[in-house]
Design an enzyme around this catalytic site. Structure first.
Site, short mmCIF file in Angstrom:
data_model
loop_
_atom_site.label_atom_id
_atom_site.label_comp_id
_atom_site.label_asym_id
_atom_site.label_seq_id
_atom_site.Cartn_x
_atom_site.Cartn_y
_atom_site.Cartn_z
N ASN A 14 0.84 -1.21 0.00
CA ASN A 14 0.00 0.00 0.00
C ASN A 14 0.87 1.25 0.00
OD1 ASN A 14 -3.13 -0.26 0.32
ND2 ASN A 14 -2.24 -1.99 1.39
N LEU A 87 -0.54 0.16 18.36
CA LEU A 87 -1.49 1.19 18.79
C LEU A 87 -0.77 2.55 18.73
CD1 LEU A 87 -4.36 0.89 19.87
CD2 LEU A 87 -3.43 0.90 22.19
N ILE A 88 -1.47 3.60 18.31
CA ILE A 88 -0.83 4.92 18.20
C ILE A 88 -0.87 5.60 19.57
CG2 ILE A 88 -0.91 7.15 17.02
CD1 ILE A 88 -0.20 4.68 15.26
N ASN A 102 -5.93 5.57 8.80
CA ASN A 102 -5.59 4.14 8.73
C ASN A 102 -6.49 3.44 7.72
OD1 ASN A 102 -4.41 1.60 9.60
ND2 ASN A 102 -6.34 1.19 10.67
N HIS A 104 -8.17 -0.35 7.09
CA HIS A 104 -8.38 -1.67 7.70
C HIS A 104 -9.03 -2.57 6.67
CE1 HIS A 104 -8.88 -4.54 10.92
NE2 HIS A 104 -10.13 -4.74 10.50
N GLU A 174 -8.04 -1.83 -1.80
CA GLU A 174 -7.08 -0.93 -1.15
C GLU A 174 -6.32 -0.12 -2.19
OE1 GLU A 174 -4.74 -3.78 0.95
OE2 GLU A 174 -6.15 -3.90 2.60
C1 GRF Z 1 -3.40 -4.24 4.22
O1 GRF Z 1 -4.29 -5.34 4.05
C2 GRF Z 1 -4.08 -3.17 5.03
O2 GRF Z 1 -5.48 -3.10 4.84
C3 GRF Z 1 -3.80 -3.59 6.44
O3 GRF Z 1 -2.50 -4.15 6.42
C4 GRF Z 1 -2.22 -4.64 5.10
C5 GRF Z 1 -0.95 -3.98 4.65
O4 GRF Z 1 -0.51 -4.61 3.50
N1 GRF Z 1 -3.89 -2.48 7.36
P1 GRF Z 1 0.82 -4.00 2.81
O5 GRF Z 1 1.93 -4.06 3.85
O6 GRF Z 1 0.50 -2.60 2.42
O7 GRF Z 1 1.08 -4.90 1.64
#
Ligand code: GRF
Length: 188
Positions: A14, A87-88, A102, A104, A174
């Site tokens: 991501n 946790l932040i 964030n 999720h 994502e």
């Molecule tokens: C993703 O599935 C995101 O939704 C979650 O952690 C994963 C991160 O994947 N919070 P990457 O490290 O970006 O490949």
């Protein structure tokens, strides 16, 4: 120009996707990548993207102002969590009010909270025979996966789906929606 810091604990796909999205947009810069995991794949990605990367331990992150001071000194405007598992802490929340976002990999409030990360989420979705799942992009507060929801996108889950096939569908959501949601948020 808006400066973003991205926190990640794992692969960083991501983070790389966000970097690529903003590469041609001078009004946004991915200034820093930070991780708690010295083995994280995001480190290699950061090096490839020529983005400075900071590796920190739990004491530095949760019990000192070092990270907050660093982000402020670098003129960071927004903090993006992209697969960050800790946790932040309060000092970071207070330093960036409504500026920490964030993603999720489920439709919060379902399948959220401590321990609900990565594959565990998709395994739970399949185990509960859900007929849909998706992503939630939300503001971050002092609890896991609890802040105000900014955006959600859904995908179907059917009986042939496994945690792996669900993960693939969610990752697609994502990659499609996280960068553009960030852009709308920070550029208005
Ligand atoms: C993703 O599935 C995101 O939704 C979650 O952690 C994963 C991160 O994947 N919070 P990457 O490290 O970006 O490949």
């Amino acid at each position: 120009m808006k400066k973003l810091a991205i926190f990640a604990s794992g692969s960083g796909s991501n983070a790389e996707n966000i970097f690529n999205y903003f590469k041609e947009k001078p009004e946004v810069e991915i200034s820093l990548i930070l991780t708690n995991n010295p083995q994280a794949g995001v480190i290699e990605r950061a090096n490839r993207m020529n983005i400075p990367v900071i590796v920190f331990n739990r004491f530095t992150f949760s019990k000192s102002d070092k990270i907050v001071d660093l982000l402020k000194n670098q003129g960071i405007d927004w903090v993006i969590l992209a697969g960050f598992l800790w946790l932040i802490p309060k000092n970071l929340i207070e330093a960036f009010p409504n500026k920490i976002v964030n993603i999720h990999p489920a439709l919060l409030p379902k399948f959220g909270g401590k321990g609900m990360w990565g594959h565990h989420v998709h395994e739970a979705v399949v185990a509960q025979k859900e007929n849909e799942t998706g992503i939630t992009i939300h503001f971050v507060n002092e609890k896991y996966d609890d802040g105000k929801v900014i955006f959600q996108a859904k995908c179907t889950v059917n009986e042939e789906d496994t945690a792996d096939t669900v993960a693939a569908k969610v990752h697609q959501l994502e990659y499609e929606f996280f960068p553009v949601t960030i852009e709308k948020l920070i550029l208005g």
